[in-house]
Design a protein around this motif. Structure first.
Motif, PDB file in Angstrom:
ATOM      1  N   ARG A  73      27.169   5.298  12.387  1.00 53.19           N
ATOM      2  CA  ARG A  73      27.344   4.833  13.762  1.00 53.19           C
ATOM      3  C   ARG A  73      28.039   5.912  14.595  1.00 53.19           C
ATOM      4  O   ARG A  73      27.671   6.172  15.745  1.00 53.19           O
ATOM      5  CB  ARG A  73      28.140   3.528  13.755  1.00 53.19           C
ATOM      6  N   TRP A  74      29.037   6.573  13.997  1.00 53.84           N
ATOM      7  CA  TRP A  74      29.755   7.644  14.698  1.00 53.84           C
ATOM      8  C   TRP A  74      28.845   8.848  14.929  1.00 53.84           C
ATOM      9  O   TRP A  74      28.832   9.438  16.017  1.00 53.84           O
ATOM     10  CB  TRP A  74      30.982   8.057  13.879  1.00 53.84           C
ATOM     11  N   ALA A  76      25.536   9.003  15.131  1.00 52.96           N
ATOM     12  CA  ALA A  76      24.486   8.740  16.115  1.00 52.96           C
ATOM     13  C   ALA A  76      25.062   8.542  17.509  1.00 52.96           C
ATOM     14  O   ALA A  76      24.395   8.835  18.510  1.00 52.96           O
ATOM     15  CB  ALA A  76      23.678   7.508  15.708  1.00 52.96           C
ATOM     16  N   GLY A  77      26.312   8.069  17.576  1.00 54.84           N
ATOM     17  CA  GLY A  77      26.937   7.803  18.864  1.00 54.84           C
ATOM     18  C   GLY A  77      27.731   8.980  19.371  1.00 54.84           C
ATOM     19  O   GLY A  77      27.225   9.817  20.128  1.00 54.84           O
ATOM     20  N   GLU A  78      28.964   9.106  18.924  1.00 50.87           N
ATOM     21  CA  GLU A  78      29.857  10.138  19.455  1.00 50.87           C
ATOM     22  C   GLU A  78      29.353  11.547  19.178  1.00 50.87           C
ATOM     23  O   GLU A  78      29.477  12.433  20.019  1.00 50.87           O
ATOM     24  CB  GLU A  78      31.258   9.954  18.864  1.00 50.87           C
ATOM     25  N   ARG A  82      20.544  13.167  16.023  1.00 50.29           N
ATOM     26  CA  ARG A  82      19.280  12.427  16.106  1.00 50.29           C
ATOM     27  C   ARG A  82      18.391  12.648  14.879  1.00 50.29           C
ATOM     28  O   ARG A  82      17.283  12.105  14.817  1.00 50.29           O
ATOM     29  CB  ARG A  82      18.508  12.838  17.364  1.00 50.29           C
ATOM     30  N   VAL A 101      21.477   3.865  12.702  1.00 51.31           N
ATOM     31  CA  VAL A 101      21.399   4.963  13.668  1.00 51.31           C
ATOM     32  C   VAL A 101      20.397   4.668  14.781  1.00 51.31           C
ATOM     33  O   VAL A 101      20.633   5.026  15.942  1.00 51.31           O
ATOM     34  CB  VAL A 101      21.081   6.295  12.968  1.00 51.31           C
ATOM     35  N   GLN A 102      19.291   3.996  14.456  1.00 50.69           N
ATOM     36  CA  GLN A 102      18.319   3.689  15.504  1.00 50.69           C
ATOM     37  C   GLN A 102      18.782   2.548  16.391  1.00 50.69           C
ATOM     38  O   GLN A 102      18.275   2.382  17.495  1.00 50.69           O
ATOM     39  CB  GLN A 102      16.953   3.396  14.886  1.00 50.69           C
ATOM     40  N   THR A 104      21.665   2.652  17.659  1.00 46.69           N
ATOM     41  CA  THR A 104      22.378   3.427  18.675  1.00 46.69           C
ATOM     42  C   THR A 104      21.446   4.396  19.381  1.00 46.69           C
ATOM     43  O   THR A 104      21.518   4.558  20.606  1.00 46.69           O
ATOM     44  CB  THR A 104      23.531   4.221  18.016  1.00 46.69           C
ATOM     45  N   ALA A 105      20.571   5.037  18.626  1.00 46.20           N
ATOM     46  CA  ALA A 105      19.653   6.045  19.156  1.00 46.20           C
ATOM     47  C   ALA A 105      18.244   5.710  18.676  1.00 46.20           C
ATOM     48  O   ALA A 105      17.846   6.114  17.578  1.00 46.20           O
ATOM     49  CB  ALA A 105      20.062   7.434  18.680  1.00 46.20           C
TER      50      ALA A 105
END
Length: 284
Positions: A73-74, A76-78, A82, A101-102, A104-105
């Protein structure tokens, strides 16, 4: 999968090899620890032996899984990553890495790698990603780093940052002394990381005997009796994986202590050690 076949995709229809049900496999034993159903009596027998020696085993396995969720999560986010290469993906247990991850992205690209036919048999569950993203499965062994990277390049661009995920895998890889085909764990990680571009990340978790060496050594003996190598490593030994990399805060810690605030649910309050180290590090 032959030497020149690309990663499995939904259209290619994976066909599993014969599954050996006479010997336990780490992916299936781990599935049993997590309460899964994709394991066999030989895996359950070893899992029960280990749980009998250390009643915390299932608790530890869950914390390892939750660490993976938070780290991805970190990333893909912060961190804005990708592309993800997950070696030792194991039997699908929702939420899987690509779902994290998907979520978030949606355009994230994920390549899963494992070498157990039962994981290949369930590969379709690992390939049901978002319409904008890509997921693929590669039937290969971590001891084949060049082959993994060559085939993964059909899906991910190795000139752009990649998150390399080695979750609860490396304690099943020895140190390589007189190992012939089996190169040591640290050398394998080094070979994988050196092929990735700057801005890539390494995320891994590894069993340690630092907190309860007696129980861990009993577990090592149980795995050995089942024909499975298990190599716990000290904090210093785990830290060697990250040589030359920039370890992000909070550093190399017990997995329960890695950014607990990123959990989507309440984590259990722990008063006992969780003997798995975990960290995330950036390649400068």
């Amino acid at each position: 999968m032959s030497e020149h076949q690309p990663p499995v995709t939904p259209s290619s229809g994976p066909v599993p090899d014969r599954i050996d049900t006479t010997r336990p496999h780490p992916a299936r034993v781990y599935d049993w620890f997590l309460g899964g159903k994709d394991n066999y009596p030989v895996d359950e027998e070893l899992g029960r032996q280990i749980a009998g020696l250390s009643p915390d085993t299932k608790r530890i396995a869950r914390h390892n899984r939750w660490f993976m969720h938070r780290a991805m999560r970190w990333l893909a986010g912060e961190a804005g990553i990708r592309q993800f290469l997950d070696i030792g993906s194991g039997i699908p247990t929702e939420p899987n890495l690509h779902q994290i991850v998907q979520g978030t992205a949606p355009d994230a690209r994920v390549v899963y790698v494992d070498n157990d036919p039962i994981v290949l048999a369930h590969a379709e569950a690992l390939l049901s990603g978002t319409a904008d993203g890509v997921t693929a499965y590669l039937d290969a062994d971590v001891r084949e780093p060049e082959r993994i990277l060559r085939l993964a390049a059909d899906v991910i661009d190795l000139d752009r940052p990649v998150a390399l995920s080695l979750i609860a895998l490396l304690h099943f890889v020895g140190d390589g002394v007189g190992a012939g085909r089996s190169e040591g764990a640290h050398a394998l990680v080094e070979r994988l990381v050196e092929r990735l571009p700057a801005g890539s990340f390494l995320v891994l978790s590894q069993l340690t005997g630092d907190f309860d060496p007696e129980s861990v050594e009993k577990g090592v003996a149980s795995y050995a009796a089942g024909g499975v190598t298990l190599v716990p490593r000290s904090r210093r030994g785990v830290g060697r994986y990250f040589d030359g990399l920039e370890v992000v805060e909070p550093g190399l810690v017990q997995v329960v202590d890695w950014h607990p605030e990123l959990s989507l649910g309440d984590l259990p309050v722990e008063t006992r050690p969780v003997p798995i180290y975990g960290a995330v590090a950036r390649k400068p």
